[in-house]
Scaffold this motif. Sequence first.
Motif, PDB file in Angstrom:
ATOM      1  N   THR A 143     -51.343  17.850 -32.632  1.00  0.00           N
ATOM      2  CA  THR A 143     -51.384  18.814 -33.739  1.00  0.00           C
ATOM      3  C   THR A 143     -50.484  20.012 -33.441  1.00  0.00           C
ATOM      4  O   THR A 143     -50.119  20.265 -32.278  1.00  0.00           O
ATOM      5  CB  THR A 143     -52.818  19.345 -33.956  1.00  0.00           C
ATOM      6  OG1 THR A 143     -53.199  20.114 -32.794  1.00  0.00           O
ATOM      7  CG2 THR A 143     -53.820  18.220 -34.199  1.00  0.00           C
ATOM      8  N   ALA A 144     -50.160  20.745 -34.500  1.00  0.00           N
ATOM      9  CA  ALA A 144     -49.379  21.969 -34.326  1.00  0.00           C
ATOM     10  C   ALA A 144     -50.115  22.954 -33.422  1.00  0.00           C
ATOM     11  O   ALA A 144     -49.490  23.656 -32.619  1.00  0.00           O
ATOM     12  CB  ALA A 144     -49.070  22.601 -35.682  1.00  0.00           C
ATOM     13  N   ASP A 145     -51.436  22.992 -33.523  1.00  0.00           N
ATOM     14  CA  ASP A 145     -52.222  23.878 -32.659  1.00  0.00           C
ATOM     15  C   ASP A 145     -52.056  23.485 -31.191  1.00  0.00           C
ATOM     16  O   ASP A 145     -51.900  24.351 -30.331  1.00  0.00           O
ATOM     17  CB  ASP A 145     -53.700  23.854 -33.052  1.00  0.00           C
ATOM     18  CG  ASP A 145     -54.530  24.773 -32.176  1.00  0.00           C
ATOM     19  OD1 ASP A 145     -54.297  26.002 -32.210  1.00  0.00           O
ATOM     20  OD2 ASP A 145     -55.402  24.258 -31.442  1.00  0.00           O
ATOM     21  N   ALA A 159     -36.193  18.108 -36.996  1.00  0.00           N
ATOM     22  CA  ALA A 159     -37.426  18.887 -37.110  1.00  0.00           C
ATOM     23  C   ALA A 159     -37.525  19.553 -38.482  1.00  0.00           C
ATOM     24  O   ALA A 159     -38.593  19.553 -39.099  1.00  0.00           O
ATOM     25  CB  ALA A 159     -37.496  19.934 -35.998  1.00  0.00           C
ATOM     26  N   ALA A 160     -36.422  20.101 -38.978  1.00  0.00           N
ATOM     27  CA  ALA A 160     -36.443  20.773 -40.276  1.00  0.00           C
ATOM     28  C   ALA A 160     -36.770  19.784 -41.398  1.00  0.00           C
ATOM     29  O   ALA A 160     -37.546  20.115 -42.311  1.00  0.00           O
ATOM     30  CB  ALA A 160     -35.104  21.461 -40.543  1.00  0.00           C
ATOM     31  N   ARG A 161     -36.204  18.580 -41.344  1.00  0.00           N
ATOM     32  CA  ARG A 161     -36.515  17.559 -42.361  1.00  0.00           C
ATOM     33  C   ARG A 161     -37.991  17.193 -42.324  1.00  0.00           C
ATOM     34  O   ARG A 161     -38.642  17.076 -43.359  1.00  0.00           O
ATOM     35  CB  ARG A 161     -35.677  16.296 -42.136  1.00  0.00           C
ATOM     36  CG  ARG A 161     -34.315  16.328 -42.772  1.00  0.00           C
ATOM     37  CD  ARG A 161     -33.667  14.954 -42.813  1.00  0.00           C
ATOM     38  NE  ARG A 161     -33.617  14.268 -41.543  1.00  0.00           N
ATOM     39  CZ  ARG A 161     -32.667  14.410 -40.622  1.00  0.00           C
ATOM     40  NH1 ARG A 161     -31.654  15.240 -40.844  1.00  0.00           N
ATOM     41  NH2 ARG A 161     -32.707  13.741 -39.495  1.00  0.00           N
ATOM     42  N   ARG A 201     -40.774  17.693 -45.252  1.00  0.00           N
ATOM     43  CA  ARG A 201     -41.601  16.596 -45.794  1.00  0.00           C
ATOM     44  C   ARG A 201     -43.078  16.917 -45.699  1.00  0.00           C
ATOM     45  O   ARG A 201     -43.842  16.654 -46.622  1.00  0.00           O
ATOM     46  CB  ARG A 201     -41.316  15.293 -45.039  1.00  0.00           C
ATOM     47  CG  ARG A 201     -40.149  14.551 -45.610  1.00  0.00           C
ATOM     48  CD  ARG A 201     -40.086  13.151 -44.997  1.00  0.00           C
ATOM     49  NE  ARG A 201     -38.749  13.011 -44.472  1.00  0.00           N
ATOM     50  CZ  ARG A 201     -38.437  12.505 -43.307  1.00  0.00           C
ATOM     51  NH1 ARG A 201     -39.358  12.064 -42.499  1.00  0.00           N
ATOM     52  NH2 ARG A 201     -37.184  12.423 -42.916  1.00  0.00           N
ATOM     53  N   THR A 202     -43.489  17.494 -44.571  1.00  0.00           N
ATOM     54  CA  THR A 202     -44.895  17.865 -44.389  1.00  0.00           C
ATOM     55  C   THR A 202     -45.298  18.916 -45.425  1.00  0.00           C
ATOM     56  O   THR A 202     -46.368  18.833 -46.012  1.00  0.00           O
ATOM     57  CB  THR A 202     -45.139  18.396 -42.965  1.00  0.00           C
ATOM     58  OG1 THR A 202     -44.777  17.387 -42.035  1.00  0.00           O
ATOM     59  CG2 THR A 202     -46.575  18.799 -42.753  1.00  0.00           C
ATOM     60  N   ASN A 203     -44.424  19.898 -45.652  1.00  0.00           N
ATOM     61  CA  ASN A 203     -44.715  20.954 -46.618  1.00  0.00           C
ATOM     62  C   ASN A 203     -44.786  20.408 -48.038  1.00  0.00           C
ATOM     63  O   ASN A 203     -45.583  20.890 -48.848  1.00  0.00           O
ATOM     64  CB  ASN A 203     -43.679  22.080 -46.539  1.00  0.00           C
ATOM     65  CG  ASN A 203     -43.820  22.886 -45.268  1.00  0.00           C
ATOM     66  OD1 ASN A 203     -44.854  22.865 -44.613  1.00  0.00           O
ATOM     67  ND2 ASN A 203     -42.767  23.590 -44.897  1.00  0.00           N
ATOM     68  N   GLU A 204     -43.964  19.400 -48.345  1.00  0.00           N
ATOM     69  CA  GLU A 204     -43.978  18.795 -49.686  1.00  0.00           C
ATOM     70  C   GLU A 204     -45.274  18.041 -49.943  1.00  0.00           C
ATOM     71  O   GLU A 204     -45.770  18.003 -51.062  1.00  0.00           O
ATOM     72  CB  GLU A 204     -42.800  17.831 -49.845  1.00  0.00           C
ATOM     73  CG  GLU A 204     -41.470  18.526 -49.971  1.00  0.00           C
ATOM     74  CD  GLU A 204     -40.288  17.562 -49.902  1.00  0.00           C
ATOM     75  OE1 GLU A 204     -40.513  16.324 -49.810  1.00  0.00           O
ATOM     76  OE2 GLU A 204     -39.157  18.047 -49.938  1.00  0.00           O
ATOM     77  N   SER A 205     -45.829  17.437 -48.888  1.00  0.00           N
ATOM     78  CA  SER A 205     -47.038  16.628 -49.068  1.00  0.00           C
ATOM     79  C   SER A 205     -48.320  17.470 -49.089  1.00  0.00           C
ATOM     80  O   SER A 205     -49.390  16.949 -49.369  1.00  0.00           O
ATOM     81  CB  SER A 205     -47.129  15.554 -47.982  1.00  0.00           C
ATOM     82  OG  SER A 205     -47.325  16.140 -46.709  1.00  0.00           O
TER      83      SER A 205
END
Length: 107
Positions: free
Chosen positions: A29-31, A96-98, A102-106
């Motif tokens: 996870t990001a955490d 990483a930016a792509r 994609r994560t932000n879009e979902s």
Amino acid sequence: MKQRPEPLPDHEASASLKALARAFAGLKTADEVARFLDDLCTPAELEALVDRWRVVPLLQQGVPYREIHDRTGVSVTTVGRVARTLDRGAGGYAIAARRVARTNESH
């Protein structure tokens, strides 16, 4: 940043980088990544990484270097280094930016 009196031989440096990359890849996870970075980096190192990452989307949007500096406080020199890496680096920023996009879009 601190330099070794003698750099690691290329094969050792490469193996060590791959081991570190595997450690990142094993995090879920990001955490977990944030916690690992907190343990791995000094505050100054972490600030430098964060500064570089903050300018990536702005560069991808075509924002001029000076405006990026004005918005973020990141030096124009650092902005230029990130821009060169985006253009001629290993492609990590773009990957990483792509994925972040994609994560932000979902969500």
